[in-house]
Every structure is written in C-alpha cells, then in structure tokens.
Design a protein around this motif. Structure first.
Motif, PDB file in Angstrom:
ATOM      1  N   ARG A   1      35.075  38.086  36.713  1.00 52.41           N
ATOM      2  CA  ARG A   1      35.935  37.760  35.568  1.00 52.41           C
ATOM      3  C   ARG A   1      37.386  38.065  35.913  1.00 52.41           C
ATOM      4  O   ARG A   1      37.667  38.955  36.710  1.00 52.41           O
ATOM      5  CB  ARG A   1      35.541  38.601  34.347  1.00 52.41           C
ATOM      6  N   CYS A   2      38.289  37.365  35.266  1.00 55.85           N
ATOM      7  CA  CYS A   2      39.722  37.583  35.486  1.00 55.85           C
ATOM      8  C   CYS A   2      40.102  38.965  34.947  1.00 55.85           C
ATOM      9  O   CYS A   2      39.847  39.275  33.795  1.00 55.85           O
ATOM     10  CB  CYS A   2      40.533  36.508  34.774  1.00 55.85           C
ATOM     11  N   PRO A   3      40.713  39.822  35.784  1.00 55.82           N
ATOM     12  CA  PRO A   3      41.091  41.149  35.304  1.00 55.82           C
ATOM     13  C   PRO A   3      42.186  41.094  34.236  1.00 55.82           C
ATOM     14  O   PRO A   3      42.362  42.044  33.473  1.00 55.82           O
ATOM     15  CB  PRO A   3      41.604  41.867  36.552  1.00 55.82           C
ATOM     16  N   GLY A   4      42.895  39.975  34.185  1.00 56.83           N
ATOM     17  CA  GLY A   4      43.954  39.842  33.184  1.00 56.83           C
ATOM     18  C   GLY A   4      43.425  39.449  31.823  1.00 56.83           C
ATOM     19  O   GLY A   4      43.781  40.046  30.812  1.00 56.83           O
ATOM     20  N   CYS A   5      42.538  38.424  31.785  1.00 54.66           N
ATOM     21  CA  CYS A   5      42.135  37.864  30.484  1.00 54.66           C
ATOM     22  C   CYS A   5      40.621  37.829  30.262  1.00 54.66           C
ATOM     23  O   CYS A   5      40.158  37.366  29.236  1.00 54.66           O
ATOM     24  CB  CYS A   5      42.699  36.457  30.339  1.00 54.66           C
ATOM     25  N   GLN A   6      39.868  38.328  31.235  1.00 57.16           N
ATOM     26  CA  GLN A   6      38.407  38.408  31.127  1.00 57.16           C
ATOM     27  C   GLN A   6      37.696  37.053  31.195  1.00 57.16           C
ATOM     28  O   GLN A   6      36.482  36.972  31.046  1.00 57.16           O
ATOM     29  CB  GLN A   6      37.962  39.146  29.838  1.00 57.16           C
TER      30      GLN A   6
ATOM     31  N   TYR B   1      39.200  31.529  40.744  1.00 53.29           N
ATOM     32  CA  TYR B   1      40.400  31.022  40.086  1.00 53.29           C
ATOM     33  C   TYR B   1      40.273  31.184  38.572  1.00 53.29           C
ATOM     34  O   TYR B   1      39.226  30.866  37.998  1.00 53.29           O
ATOM     35  CB  TYR B   1      40.592  29.544  40.447  1.00 53.29           C
ATOM     36  N   CYS B   2      41.337  31.702  37.951  1.00 55.30           N
ATOM     37  CA  CYS B   2      41.331  31.810  36.492  1.00 55.30           C
ATOM     38  C   CYS B   2      42.072  30.606  35.917  1.00 55.30           C
ATOM     39  O   CYS B   2      43.258  30.426  36.177  1.00 55.30           O
ATOM     40  CB  CYS B   2      41.993  33.102  36.026  1.00 55.30           C
ATOM     41  N   ARG B   3      41.344  29.798  35.149  1.00 52.03           N
ATOM     42  CA  ARG B   3      41.961  28.578  34.617  1.00 52.03           C
ATOM     43  C   ARG B   3      42.909  28.866  33.458  1.00 52.03           C
ATOM     44  O   ARG B   3      43.760  28.063  33.137  1.00 52.03           O
ATOM     45  CB  ARG B   3      40.867  27.597  34.189  1.00 52.03           C
ATOM     46  N   ARG B   4      42.718  30.059  32.865  1.00 50.94           N
ATOM     47  CA  ARG B   4      43.613  30.409  31.772  1.00 50.94           C
ATOM     48  C   ARG B   4      44.940  30.949  32.305  1.00 50.94           C
ATOM     49  O   ARG B   4      46.005  30.584  31.842  1.00 50.94           O
ATOM     50  CB  ARG B   4      42.950  31.445  30.858  1.00 50.94           C
ATOM     51  N   CYS B   5      44.854  31.833  33.330  1.00 53.94           N
ATOM     52  CA  CYS B   5      46.075  32.429  33.903  1.00 53.94           C
ATOM     53  C   CYS B   5      46.675  31.556  35.007  1.00 53.94           C
ATOM     54  O   CYS B   5      47.767  31.838  35.496  1.00 53.94           O
ATOM     55  CB  CYS B   5      45.787  33.815  34.463  1.00 53.94           C
ATOM     56  N   HIS B   6      45.946  30.516  35.430  1.00 55.24           N
ATOM     57  CA  HIS B   6      46.376  29.662  36.546  1.00 55.24           C
ATOM     58  C   HIS B   6      46.680  30.480  37.784  1.00 55.24           C
ATOM     59  O   HIS B   6      47.730  30.350  38.405  1.00 55.24           O
ATOM     60  CB  HIS B   6      47.604  28.829  36.159  1.00 55.24           C
TER      61      HIS B   6
ATOM     62  N   TRP C   1      44.790  32.730  41.314  1.00 59.85           N
ATOM     63  CA  TRP C   1      43.641  33.217  42.076  1.00 59.85           C
ATOM     64  C   TRP C   1      43.500  34.709  41.814  1.00 59.85           C
ATOM     65  O   TRP C   1      44.492  35.432  41.779  1.00 59.85           O
ATOM     66  CB  TRP C   1      43.831  32.952  43.568  1.00 59.85           C
ATOM     67  N   ARG C   2      42.268  35.167  41.626  1.00 55.54           N
ATOM     68  CA  ARG C   2      42.055  36.579  41.292  1.00 55.54           C
ATOM     69  C   ARG C   2      41.017  37.216  42.207  1.00 55.54           C
ATOM     70  O   ARG C   2      40.068  36.561  42.638  1.00 55.54           O
ATOM     71  CB  ARG C   2      41.541  36.711  39.855  1.00 55.54           C
ATOM     72  N   PHE C   3      41.202  38.519  42.437  1.00 58.47           N
ATOM     73  CA  PHE C   3      40.221  39.339  43.148  1.00 58.47           C
ATOM     74  C   PHE C   3      39.787  40.445  42.180  1.00 58.47           C
ATOM     75  O   PHE C   3      40.416  41.499  42.146  1.00 58.47           O
ATOM     76  CB  PHE C   3      40.841  39.971  44.400  1.00 58.47           C
TER      77      PHE C   3
END
Ligand code: ZN
Length: 476
Positions: free
Chosen positions: A79-84, A113-118, A120-122
């Motif tokens: 999951r995206c650490p920024g927006c879950q 890839y987070c489609r909400r934050c646009h 790439w996430r680790f």
C-alpha cells in the motif's frame, strides 16, 4: 530466508545464508579465545576486552538486524505509505543498501505505483523508517542529530566513530544532522499547531489540587554567522559593514509549584519548557505560547512574565499573554540604579557603593515609587543642563516607565521569582554551544539545529526518534 547450513567461507566471514545460531556459536568460540588472550596478556586491561568483544560481535548484530529488516520488508503490505491506496504495477527484489548502527545493511523490497499520488513507492522503506533520499537507518539518523547538536561537526565525526564505530564523513554527518533538524522543525510546527488548536492535552496530566502560577521568561542573544565570510573586504569597499550578528530569541516557562531544591540546597525547576528560535519575534511569540500551553498555561491560576526592559518583550507579552502580570528583572532594575550612581559619583567607587546599597534594599523590600521619588529629589538639586543631570533624568524615566513592573516586595512575600535567572542560564548554555569556534551555520541551519536542541531539552526527543525511550523529565 533459507536456513540451510552452508560451510562458512575460509576467510572466517560468515556467508549470507548461514543460520544465525551457527554464526553465534562460532562467535562464542571466538570470545573464549579472545578472553584467554586477554587473561594471559600483562599489557591489557578490561578496556581491551570490551573493545575486542564489541568488534567481534558486530557482524552477528549486523546480520540479525539485516534479517529482521528483510522479514519486515517482506511482510509490508503493498500500500502507498502516503495515502494507503493499493499499489499497482508491482515488482519485487529492488535492492537497497544503507548504513546502520552495525554497518551496511542490504535489503530487497517491493515497488509499486500509487495512482492517487502519481508516484512510485517502496512501502517497506516507510515501514522501516528509511528516508527516501538518505541512506541511514533511524538509529544512525538519531546519532547524527544528537552529536551534531552537541558539538562541532568536525569533532562529532571523530567522537561518533570512536564511540559507536559508525563512520560518517564530516560533510555527510553535517547534511544528515541538518535533514533531521528540518524534520524537527516541521514536527515542532505541527505540534505547536495542534496545541494552539486545543487538539493536544497539556503536558501535565496529574490532577492539580493547588492552584499554580505559570512563570514565563523572555530574552534574546546574538550569534555570529558565516554568511558573509570571505566577503568582508568586498563589502567594506562598497561602504557596507558585513552583518554577522543575528538575534536568537529565547523563552522558558515553568509552573511555580515545580520549583524545588536539590538535596544539597541548590534551587531547581523540575519541569521546564524551552524555546529558542531564529525566526524573529513572531516565531518566538507563537512557539512560546504553544510551549506555555503544553506546560499548563490554560489551567494556571495566573501567569507572570519576567524580563529585562526591552520594548519588544512587553509588546509580545501584551499581545500573547495579555492576562499575565509583568515584572522587570530585578537585576536589570539595579543596573539602572547603578547607572544613576555612576553619573553622580564618577570614579568614586566607594561613594557609589555607599549610595547604592540602601536604594537596592529599598527597591527589594519596600517600593519602587519610594526609590524613584528619592531620585527625583536628587535630580532637582543637580544643576540643569549638566551631563550628570541628563543621565539621571534618563534613568528616572526608565524606572518610572517600569514602576508597575517592580513589585518586588509583593513578589517575595508570595514566593515568586524577582529575577530572570532561569532564562539567562538557558541563554548561557545555548550560547556556549553556538559560540564555539567553527560552529556558525546559516540561518536555515541554525533554526534546524535549535529545533533539535529544543526537542532534546523539552524531553520530546522520542517524538522525533520513536525508537528512543522517553526520558524521565524529573531527572532534568
Ligand atoms: Zn498514495
């Protein structure tokens, strides 16, 4: 992780896939050999053994930590650490190497890839507390922040390596400490905002049975800066004097009932809030207000501001602590009395002393009005237009302006402080730190460093580095 037992490599380094118990068992054998040597050696004291055992254990600690980090990375949900948001376009095994308390660690983690934050996430990086751009574990981040906020960077590099074995070149250490300082600054901003919006309860959770007073002390001091270094001559040719001294605004606040004595009779304040900032009077006003709220201003029966006579301080007090009583620091008042004395007695030190003593006593034990009246009588007897009469008139004006703030007799009866000793000792400590040779940062760097220092002093270090345990504030 495979637990297959593979022969250790002949150079005595353990291989990646070896089980930890095997490495540990081999380490114990090594310890025993080292101990035998130590016992037999006539030129080794315990320090030799401590150092060697620690060095030998390092690889086991490193591997244990690396494996733990890898397991945590493997279990981190994608999951995206920024927006879950669930990540898409996921791939695995992206290696990353970073410096830890026990040496370099390498882990493999997933990317998506987070489609909400646009972006790439680790997700594993966030779960482990690794920053995006810097290659240091949270423990090393803390070390950098702590040593650089306590000593000049050049020394910090050597001390850090000596005590922990962690090698960070000077420039890297400096950069990492600044990064942590900026993080501290941002966290401070968020905490202050929450406090002033009433979202965070005040620091003192215990029931307050007795009403208490909140004491707030304010001051400022200069620090030297290197922004114009090397440009002095060029600036002077243009008729400009390079400005190298800048104000650091400081404040401290404490509850009067948190004042006590050590066993040896030394006065102490058990819980005290500190603020120091390069963000001007506005910065101080907001930060000090938040700090006072955290220390219980909202529940206080009353508040008291103690400071020297600087106009900006009383303006700040009127603005942010309008309910607070105001008191001129007793020692500043005495300095102004002494200035009158010097105008009258010049080089006659004995005469000055004899004249000053009863007035200081009166100021402390009787009333400022009485003291000022005597000065006015004195002024009336001086020939008008004389330089001494001008100087005396100036000091009378000063004292009259602060007459209301010189309620020393009442203060002493109530057991309240009449001087700003605590804030001055705060300044001295910070000045000592900042004024050491080679320790002048830029304005941005100063603020970052001050933020770190205040997290430490205010017992909030664990908010910045959650792996560190909160300290006991009563031991401060
Ligand atoms: Zn996101």
């Amino acid at each position: 992780m495979s637990t297959a037992l593979i022969d250790s490599c002949p150079c005595n380094h353990s291989t990646e896939s070896e089980a930890l118990p095997i490495i540990a068992a081999r380490l114990v054998v090594k310890f025993e050999a080292t101990t035998r040597e130590f016992v037999a050696a006539s030129d080794q004291n315990l320090g030799h053994l401590e150092t060697q055992i620690q060095q030998q254990a390092q690889e086991l600690l490193r591997q244990a930590t690396e494996r733990g980090a890898q397991q945590k990375a493997d279990q981190t949900p994608p999951r995206c650490p920024g927006c879950q948001q669930e990540l898409t376009r996921r791939s695995a095994d992206h290696a990353r190497t970073f410096e830890s308390r026990f040496g370099p660690l390498t882990i493999k983690r997933a990317r998506g890839y987070c489609r909400r934050c646009h972006q790439w996430r680790f997700p594993a990086d966030a779960a482990l507390g690794l920053e995006e751009t810097a290659g240091y574990s949270p423990a090393v981040q803390e070390m950098a922040a702590l040593v650089v906020s306590k000593m000049p960077v050049g020394e910090a590099t050597a001390v850090l390596e000596r005590l922990t074995g962690v090698k960070l070149p000077r420039a890297t250490l400096d950069r990492e400490a600044r990064r942590q300082g900026q993080r501290a600054q941002e966290l401070r901003r968020q905490l202050d905002q929450k406090t002033t919006q009433g979202l965070v309860p005040a620091l003192q959770p215990e029931l307050t049975l007795e009403p208490y007073q909140m004491v707030i002390q304010i001051d400022a001091w200069n620090i030297r800066e290197r922004d114009d270094w090397g440009r002095t001559q060029a600036l002077r040719r243009k008729g400009k004097e390079p400005e190298r001294w800048h104000w650091v605004y400081t404040g401290t606040c404490f509850r009067l009932d948190h004042r006590g004595q050590t066993a040896g009779g030394r006065p102490v304040i058990t819980q005290r809030g500190f603020v120091a900032t390069r963000q001007g009077i506005d910065g101080l006003r907001e930060q000090l207000h938040a700090e006072a709220l955290r220390r219980g201003l909202g529940q206080a029966a009353g508040a008291l501001v103690i400071a020297d006579g600087a106009v900006w301080i009383w303006r700040l007090a009127d603005d942010r602590f309008p309910e607070a009583r105001q008191r001129l620091d007793f020692y500043h008042a005495v300095q102004h009395l002494a200035a009158v004395g010097r105008a009258l007695y010049g080089e006659d030190k004995e005469g000055l002393k004899k004249w000053l003593k009863p007035l200081v006593k009166q100021l402390k034990n009787e009333s400022a009005v009485k003291v000022v009246r005597q000065l006015e009588e004195l002024l009336a007897e001086l020939p008008s237009g004389a330089p001494s009469s001008e100087a005396v008139a100036k000091e009378i004006n000063y004292l009259k302006e602060h007459e209301e703030r010189m309620d020393y007799r009442a203060a002493r009866r109530r057991g309240e402080p009449i001087g700003s000793g605590p804030i001055e000792s705060t300044c001295r400590q910070s000045q000592c730190r900042f004024k050491r040779t080679g320790q002048y940062w830029s304005p941005v760097g100063d603020e970052a460093l001050l933020s770190l220092e205040m997290f430490w002093r205010n017992d909030r270090w664990h908010l910045l580095f959650p792996h560190s345990r909160p300290s006991d504030p009563s031991k401060n």
